[in-house]
Scaffold this active site. Structure first.
Site, PDB file in Angstrom:
ATOM      1  N   ASP A 182      -5.971 -13.327  10.329  1.00  0.00           N
ATOM      2  CA  ASP A 182      -5.719 -12.866   9.452  1.00  0.00           C
ATOM      3  C   ASP A 182      -5.178 -11.156   9.087  1.00  0.00           C
ATOM      4  OD1 ASP A 182      -7.243 -12.609   6.887  1.00  0.00           O
ATOM      5  OD2 ASP A 182      -8.925 -11.419   8.001  1.00  0.00           O
ATOM      6  N   HIS A 235      -0.461  -7.877   8.918  1.00  0.00           N
ATOM      7  CA  HIS A 235      -1.002  -6.404   8.720  1.00  0.00           C
ATOM      8  C   HIS A 235      -0.280  -5.580   9.466  1.00  0.00           C
ATOM      9  CE1 HIS A 235      -2.432  -8.175   5.160  1.00  0.00           C
ATOM     10  NE2 HIS A 235      -3.568  -7.930   5.661  1.00  0.00           N
ATOM     11  N   LYS A 243       0.913  -1.094  -0.268  1.00  0.00           N
ATOM     12  CA  LYS A 243      -0.255   0.475   0.095  1.00  0.00           C
ATOM     13  C   LYS A 243       0.601   0.939  -0.528  1.00  0.00           C
ATOM     14  CE  LYS A 243      -3.918  -1.683   2.937  1.00  0.00           C
ATOM     15  NZ  LYS A 243      -5.417  -1.099   2.073  1.00  0.00           N
TER      16      LYS A 243
HETATM   17  C1  BG6 Z   1      -7.001  -9.028   4.320  1.00  0.00           C
HETATM   18  C2  BG6 Z   1      -7.856  -9.907   5.244  1.00  0.00           C
HETATM   19  O1  BG6 Z   1      -6.069  -9.689   4.209  1.00  0.00           O
HETATM   20  O2  BG6 Z   1      -6.933  -7.938   4.805  1.00  0.00           O
HETATM   21  C3  BG6 Z   1      -9.316  -9.496   5.190  1.00  0.00           C
HETATM   22  O3  BG6 Z   1      -7.686 -10.911   4.800  1.00  0.00           O
HETATM   23  C4  BG6 Z   1      -9.216  -7.880   5.287  1.00  0.00           C
HETATM   24  O4  BG6 Z   1      -9.908 -10.398   6.359  1.00  0.00           O
HETATM   25  C5  BG6 Z   1      -8.257  -7.278   4.364  1.00  0.00           C
HETATM   26  O5  BG6 Z   1     -10.228  -7.382   5.011  1.00  0.00           O
HETATM   27  C6  BG6 Z   1      -7.726  -5.927   4.980  1.00  0.00           C
HETATM   28  O6  BG6 Z   1      -7.099  -5.434   3.522  1.00  0.00           O
HETATM   29  P1  BG6 Z   1      -7.394  -3.736   3.826  1.00  0.00           P
HETATM   30  O7  BG6 Z   1      -6.547  -3.650   2.288  1.00  0.00           O
HETATM   31  O8  BG6 Z   1      -8.857  -3.857   3.181  1.00  0.00           O
HETATM   32  O9  BG6 Z   1      -7.494  -2.624   3.953  1.00  0.00           O
END
Ligand code: BG6
Length: 461
Positions: free
Chosen positions: A226, A231, A173
């Site tokens: 997840d 993240h 991102k």
């Molecule tokens: C993904 C998850 O990796 O990231 C999802 O599996 C989640 O559950 C998503 O919704 C969130 O990503 P972003 O880019 O929408 O913040």
């Protein structure tokens, strides 16, 4: 190994990730003249080429990014073909090898459940395809540290290390990568970016929606695996790490690993797991599922720079709105000169990184409130990157393009992922039931809030 890929193979072509992210990304690459290679979709479902093409069309239209560019879509459609078979069947890989005869540098995208990774990697290796190819692996990368190591073992047995691309799409991102630029290309933050001036950090990844038709997958995963393990911990690492010593992929990951190594394992007593009411009725969810759809927790980084500064993290499905933000709160001034006798205590300075929709940075500062009295009023200094900088490419488009070029800057390294699993280990698979919460709330009422509560985040509902 930096030559451009000359074929893309999508394992799991009929799945969710290909529909939502990879087809739109390939289409965007075609739009800017960066596709130009055959794309082979591999799956167990007996799809014809035409079915894959109409699927691609639907997925491009579903992004809602305006009218489809027919020339670009035509190029994508032309490049698509299907290969149907069982992932455990050697014949599938022989057939794939036939199709890839003319390709020197194919990229294999494993958009498949971890349970079939090993079969596919072995199949590619036995057919002699791994030696000249690159592999892109989707998260979750294993289920814990041990299975991540095992998975790394399989990959390393078949592919060269430089050819393994582990996706955490947050690294792709622009807004998340921008954290490093904001910190290290400007000098003004550095003097206060430490325990002497920062009171705490709050990171929120809230989503207004639920499992979106993939409850079957989600139920085996939950919020910790997840998004928190990957993240959210990536965001922590980018906010907290020291400047990389060089502008190469390993220098970035070295600093990330250093900061992750200084984080103690998360403690169940500081963690609240929640599950929204109604989750258990969804298709694909186990009757007695204890999978969490919300988690909040707190960590500290035992480094010279950060010791004692709490980092609060929370993420959940069916929150009051969607927002991904990191809010860094500075300490109060030593004397409250400007509060006025009956006025509220002035709020603290905040540096807010908006990492999701309308991304950018907001700094909340105190200004003099108009009037006779010398009291303060908070005001925001705010920049929206979309309007300041123009259009930026989506994460998956950038990551696919990178992997096709063999650029590893924006991919996770084996040791980063292992550290992340070490940190979350004590809160994986906790035996207690998650606390129920109603959709549209910020998780269970019992969440341990940071002292002073969570700062409000700007929601997209
Ligand atoms: C993904 C998850 O990796 O990231 C999802 O599996 C989640 O559950 C998503 O919704 C969130 O990503 P972003 O880019 O929408 O913040």
């Amino acid at each position: 190994m930096s030559s451009r890929a000359d074929a893309v193979v999508l394992f799991g072509a009929t799945g969710d990730l290909v529909r939502k992210k990879l087809m739109p990304a390939l289409y965007e690459l075609a739009k800017v003249g960066r596709l130009g290679v055959p794309v082979i979709g591999v799956a167990r479902s007996a799809w014809e080429d035409e079915r894959l093409r109409s699927h691609a069309r639907e997925s491009v239209e579903a992004t809602g990014r305006g009218p489809v560019d027919e020339a670009a879509f035509g190029e994508l459609a032309q490049s698509l073909s299907m290969l149907v078979g069982d992932y455990g069947d050697a014949a599938l890989y022989d057939e794939l090898a036939q199709r890839l005869q003319g390709a020197q540098r194919p990229v294999f995208y494993l958009a498949i459940p971890p349970s079939v990774f090993a079969k596919v990697v072995q199949g590619l290796a036995s057919a002699g395809l791994a030696a000249r190819g690159r592999v892109i692996v989707e998260k979750p990368f294993g289920r814990d540290q041990e299975s991540a190591r095992e998975l790394n073992g399989w990959l390393a047995g078949a592919f060269d290390q430089q050819s393994i691309f582990r996706i955490d799409h947050y690294l792709g991102k622009e807004s998340v990568e921008g954290l490093l630029v904001f910190r290290f290309a400007n000098t003004f933050l550095e003097p206060f970016w430490n325990r002497n001036h920062v009171a705490g950090v709050q990171i929120t990844l809230g989503e207004a929606f639920g499992t979106e038709g993939r409850a079957g997958f989600y139920d085996g995963v939950g919020a910790v695996r997840d998004v928190l393990q990957n993240h959210l911990l990536q965001v922590v690492a980018l906010l907290a790490m020291e400047p990389p010593i060089a502008d190469d992929a390993d220098a970035y990951r070295d600093e990330e690993v250093k900061v992750l190594r200084q984080i103690s394992p998360l403690e169940p007593r500081n963690t609240v797991r929640g599950q929204y009411v109604g989750y258990l009725d969804e298709d694909g969810v186990g009757e007695d599922s204890t999978t969490e759809t919300f988690v909040s927790t707190c960590l500290t980084i035992e480094s010279w720079r950060w010791a004692g500064v709490p980092f609060y993290l929370r993420t959940g499905k069916h929150m009051p709105g969607s927002a991904t933000e990191a809010v860094v709160e500075l300490r109060r001034p030593p004397r409250l000169l400007f509060a006025g006798q009956d006025a509220d205590v002035p709020s603290t300075n905040l540096v807010r990184f908006r990492l999701g929709h309308s991304d950018g940075v907001t700094m909340s500062v105190q200004a003099k409130a108009p009037g006779a009295r010398t009291v303060t009023q908070p005001v925001d200094l705010r920049v929206d990157f979309e309007s300041a900088l123009g259009h930026r490419r989506e994460a998956y488009e950038r990551l696919l393009d990178d992997a096709m070029d063999g650029r590893r800057h924006r991919f996770a390294r084996e040791d980063t992922i292992e550290e992340e699993w070490r940190i979350v280990a004590p809160i994986l698979d906790l035996p207690d039931r998650p606390v129920p919460y109603y959709k549209g709330t910020w998780g269970p009422p019992s969440t341990h809030p940071p002292a002073g509560g969570w700062h409000e985040v700007a929601l997209r509902s």
